[in-house]
Design an enzyme around this catalytic site. Structure first.
Site, PDB file in Angstrom:
ATOM      1  N   ASP A   1       0.027  15.598   8.338  1.00 20.13           N
ATOM      2  CA  ASP A   1       0.403  15.310   6.947  1.00 20.13           C
ATOM      3  C   ASP A   1       0.391  16.598   6.128  1.00 20.13           C
ATOM      4  O   ASP A   1      -0.095  17.632   6.592  1.00 20.13           O
ATOM      5  CB  ASP A   1      -0.491  14.218   6.321  1.00 20.13           C
TER       6      ASP A   1
ATOM      7  N   ASN B   1      -9.391   3.954   2.932  1.00 19.60           N
ATOM      8  CA  ASN B   1      -8.602   2.734   2.737  1.00 19.60           C
ATOM      9  C   ASN B   1      -7.876   2.335   4.025  1.00 19.60           C
ATOM     10  O   ASN B   1      -6.961   1.521   3.998  1.00 19.60           O
ATOM     11  CB  ASN B   1      -7.585   2.918   1.601  1.00 19.60           C
TER      12      ASN B   1
ATOM     13  N   HIS C   1      -6.125   4.413   5.925  1.00 15.29           N
ATOM     14  CA  HIS C   1      -4.920   5.189   6.252  1.00 15.29           C
ATOM     15  C   HIS C   1      -5.159   6.064   7.475  1.00 15.29           C
ATOM     16  O   HIS C   1      -6.280   6.459   7.773  1.00 15.29           O
ATOM     17  CB  HIS C   1      -4.406   5.992   5.053  1.00 15.29           C
TER      18      HIS C   1
ATOM     19  N   GLU D   1      -0.331   5.279   3.863  1.00 11.65           N
ATOM     20  CA  GLU D   1      -1.154   4.513   2.934  1.00 11.65           C
ATOM     21  C   GLU D   1      -0.833   3.026   3.081  1.00 11.65           C
ATOM     22  O   GLU D   1       0.281   2.657   3.446  1.00 11.65           O
ATOM     23  CB  GLU D   1      -0.830   4.949   1.496  1.00 11.65           C
TER      24      GLU D   1
END
Ligand code: GLP
Length: 245
Positions: A69, A138, A140, A145
Site C-alpha cells: 500500500d 478494523n 483491513h 478498508e
C-alpha cells in the site's frame, strides 16, 4: 476451510516463526514476488530475516518485493512514504536491489493507470508467491478498508477514520495523515500462493477475535482469507483471544 492458526509465546517468537516461514518460501522459490507489509508487526520478522541473510542461511537477492500500500500525494522522497519504509525495513536489510520492487505510485497523475501498471507488473512476475500481511484494527489488510469484496482490484481508496487515527502516530497528528491511499487489491492478495497474516499484542485481541468468528465478509476484509487455500494466521499469546495473558 478456515485459516490455519498458529499461536506463539510473544513478539520475539512471532518474528522467529514468521522469518522461518518466509525464508523457507524463498529457498523453495528464490525468484518469487513477495507482497510485503509495512506497519509495526512485521518489523521483527524483517530484522530476523536480515540476520538469516547475513549468516548466509538464505539469499533473498533474487526476490521481487511488491508494495502492499501507499499514501496518495506525498512529495518525492517523503520519509513517511511506505516505499521509503519498505526500502529501510525490507530492501536494504535483505540485500534486494531497488529495481526489484513493484511500486504503487501514489504520486502518479493518473492513479488508476498506476494501479493497472502495478497489477500488470505483478502478473508479469508470475503473481504473488507469498503475501506477508499485518491486520488493521478494523480488519483491513493493506488498505482494503471495510467494505472490500473479495474481487476488489488494486485501487485508490479513502482511508477510514479508524485507519487515520491508528496511523496518526507516524504523522504527528490526525490532521497530518493523508486521506487517500493506494492498496494492492483484495483480489491480488487472495491470488497469492501463500499468505501469512501476523498479529501481535493485546491491542489486536479484539480484531483477532472478530476475525476468528467471522465468515468471509467484506466488512472485515481479512476474513476473506478464510476462503484462501493456504493462509496462516500467526499470532502471539497477547493477541490471541482466550489466552492466559
Ligand atoms: C496499516 C497498513 C497495513 C498494516 C496494518 C497493521 O494501516 N495499511 O499495511 O499491515 O495497518 O499495522 P501494524 O502492524 O502497525 O499494526
Amino acid at each position: 476451510m478456515p485459516m490455519e492458526v498458529r499461536v506463539v509465546r510473544d513478539a520475539t517468537a512471532l518474528a522467529d516463526a514468521a522469518a522461518a516461514f518466509v525464508a523457507d518460501g524463498i529457498r523453495e522459490d528464490p525468484d518469487q514476488t513477495i507482497l510485503a507489509a509495512t506497519g509495526e508487526t512485521p518489523m521483527g520478522t524483517y530484522a530476523r530475516l536480515a540476520d538469516l541473510v547475513r549468516r548466509g542461511e538464505v539469499d533473498a537477492s533474487r526476490v521481487r518485493i511488491a508494495q502492499l500500500d501507499e499514501y496518495v500525494g506525498l512529495s518525492a522522497g517523503d520519509r513517511r512514504s511506505l516505499i521509503g519504509w519498505t526500502r529501510r525495513a525490507v530492501l536494504e536489510p535483505l540485500g534486494i536491489e531497488d529495481e526489484r520492487t513493484i511500486r504503487l505510485d501514489g504520486q502518479a497523475a493518473d492513479l488508476d493507470a498506476a494501479c493497472r501498471a502495478y497489477e500488470a507488473a505483478v502478473a508479469e512476475g508470475g503473481g504473488i508467491g507469498l503475501a506477508l500481511l499485518g491486520l488493521g484494527p478494523n480488519g483491513h489488510v493493506g488498505f482494503n478498508e471495510p467494505p472490500s469484496p473479495a474481487d476488489a482490484p488494486t485501487r485508490a481508496i479513502a482511508l477510514t477514520p479508524e485507519s487515520i487515527s491508528s496511523n496518526a502516530r507516524y504523522w504527528g497528528s490526525v490532521d497530518d495523515v493523508p486521506r487517500r491511499a493506494l492498496t494492492a487489491g483484495m483480489a491480488t492478495i487472495l491470488a497469492a500462493r501463500r499468505v501469512l497474516l501476523v498479529a501481535s499484542g493485546p491491542h489486536k485481541r479484539t480484531i483477532v477475535s472478530r476475525l476468528l468468528d467471522s465468515p468471509p465478509d467484506p466488512w472485515l476484509p481479512a476474513s476473506h482469507l478464510h476462503a484462501h487455500p493456504a493462509a496462516t494466521l500467526l499470532v502471539d499469546d497477547a493477541a490471541m483471544p482466550g489466552s492466559r495473558n
